[in-house]
Design a protein around this motif. Structure first.
Motif, PDB file in Angstrom:
ATOM      1  N   LEU A   1       0.783  -1.114  -0.002  1.00 12.68           N
ATOM      2  CA  LEU A   1       0.044  -0.123   0.157  1.00 12.68           C
ATOM      3  C   LEU A   1       0.898   1.233  -0.129  1.00 12.68           C
ATOM      4  O   LEU A   1       0.584   2.173  -0.762  1.00 12.68           O
ATOM      5  CB  LEU A   1      -0.964   0.090   1.357  1.00 12.68           C
ATOM      6  CG  LEU A   1      -1.754   1.233   1.421  1.00 12.68           C
ATOM      7  CD1 LEU A   1      -2.789   1.234   0.162  1.00 12.68           C
ATOM      8  CD2 LEU A   1      -2.623   1.204   2.443  1.00 12.68           C
ATOM      9  N   ALA A   2       2.080   1.130   0.712  1.00 11.99           N
ATOM     10  CA  ALA A   2       2.885   2.454   0.821  1.00 11.99           C
ATOM     11  C   ALA A   2       3.417   2.689  -0.461  1.00 11.99           C
ATOM     12  O   ALA A   2       3.826   3.810  -0.951  1.00 11.99           O
ATOM     13  CB  ALA A   2       3.713   2.189   2.005  1.00 11.99           C
TER      14      ALA A   2
ATOM     15  N   GLU B   1       1.738   6.610  -6.960  1.00 15.08           N
ATOM     16  CA  GLU B   1       0.704   7.801  -7.269  1.00 15.08           C
ATOM     17  C   GLU B   1       1.324   9.378  -7.062  1.00 15.08           C
ATOM     18  O   GLU B   1       1.184  10.108  -8.107  1.00 15.08           O
ATOM     19  CB  GLU B   1      -0.616   7.518  -6.365  1.00 15.08           C
ATOM     20  CG  GLU B   1      -1.283   6.352  -6.891  1.00 15.08           C
ATOM     21  CD  GLU B   1      -2.345   6.247  -5.846  1.00 15.08           C
ATOM     22  OE1 GLU B   1      -2.780   7.158  -4.905  1.00 15.08           O
ATOM     23  OE2 GLU B   1      -2.815   4.865  -5.568  1.00 15.08           O
ATOM     24  N   ALA B   2       1.935   9.443  -6.095  1.00 14.13           N
ATOM     25  CA  ALA B   2       2.595  10.709  -5.854  1.00 14.13           C
ATOM     26  C   ALA B   2       3.550  11.203  -6.753  1.00 14.13           C
ATOM     27  O   ALA B   2       3.820  12.431  -7.138  1.00 14.13           O
ATOM     28  CB  ALA B   2       3.181  10.736  -4.334  1.00 14.13           C
TER      29      ALA B   2
ATOM     30  N   GLN C   1       2.197   1.774  -3.598  1.00 13.84           N
ATOM     31  CA  GLN C   1       1.148   2.517  -4.251  1.00 13.84           C
ATOM     32  C   GLN C   1       1.069   3.625  -4.334  1.00 13.84           C
ATOM     33  O   GLN C   1       0.869   4.755  -5.163  1.00 13.84           O
ATOM     34  CB  GLN C   1      -0.152   1.697  -4.180  1.00 13.84           C
ATOM     35  CG  GLN C   1      -0.137  -0.005  -4.470  1.00 13.84           C
ATOM     36  CD  GLN C   1       0.268  -0.248  -6.017  1.00 13.84           C
ATOM     37  OE1 GLN C   1      -0.132   0.633  -6.818  1.00 13.84           O
ATOM     38  NE2 GLN C   1       1.486  -1.031  -5.970  1.00 13.84           N
ATOM     39  N   LYS C   2       0.796   4.308  -2.963  1.00 11.07           N
ATOM     40  CA  LYS C   2       0.693   5.738  -2.807  1.00 11.07           C
ATOM     41  C   LYS C   2       1.972   6.435  -2.889  1.00 11.07           C
ATOM     42  O   LYS C   2       1.875   7.432  -3.510  1.00 11.07           O
ATOM     43  CB  LYS C   2       0.518   5.701  -0.964  1.00 11.07           C
ATOM     44  CG  LYS C   2      -0.739   5.152  -0.669  1.00 11.07           C
ATOM     45  CD  LYS C   2      -1.934   6.003  -1.119  1.00 11.07           C
ATOM     46  CE  LYS C   2      -3.160   5.589  -0.453  1.00 11.07           C
ATOM     47  NZ  LYS C   2      -4.407   6.159  -1.379  1.00 11.07           N
TER      48      LYS C   2
END
Length: 124
Positions: free
Chosen positions: A7-8, A14-15, A10-11
């Protein structure tokens, strides 16, 4: 890889796609590793956390305050104010010695060489 790490990632991706990391300070320059050889290994992580938070260890904060009081004393013209600053400086130095003694440090290199350092700085 655990779900939290995934999840980290993925974030972060995205950033990056949104350009949120494009204008960061130091962008494009290599990171210079910090020399922590003078800090005991078991204290390096807490030291970095405190440093990144803008916090100083108590003895460094007290030294900083002593230097500031000494600078104020050097330019002080009023006798009453000078007396107040001198008593504050004495209290800070006493507190610093107590903290150093609690940690097993006696004398301290700064106290030993303070006059020489000050002389060199004033001479340059």
């Amino acid at each position: 890889m655990g779900w939290l790490s995934w999840l980290a990632e993925q974030k972060i991706e995205e950033a990056v796609r949104r350009g949120e990391f494009d204008d960061l300070p130091g962008s494009g320059r290599p990171i210079v590793p910090e020399d922590l050889s003078g800090v005991p290994e078991e204290l390096r992580v807490p030291y970095r956390i405190l440093k990144n938070a803008g916090m100083l260890p108590e003895e460094l904060q007290l030294r900083k305050e002593c230097l500031e009081l000494e600078d104020l004393l050097a330019v002080c013209a009023s006798d009453g104010e000078k007396q107040t600053l001198e008593s504050r400086l004495t209290a800070k130095k006493l507190k610093l010695r107590m903290v150093e003694e609690q940690r097993g440090w006696s004398g301290g290199a700064y106290e030993q060489y303070a006059d020489k350092i000050r002389g060199r700085l004033e001479g340059s």
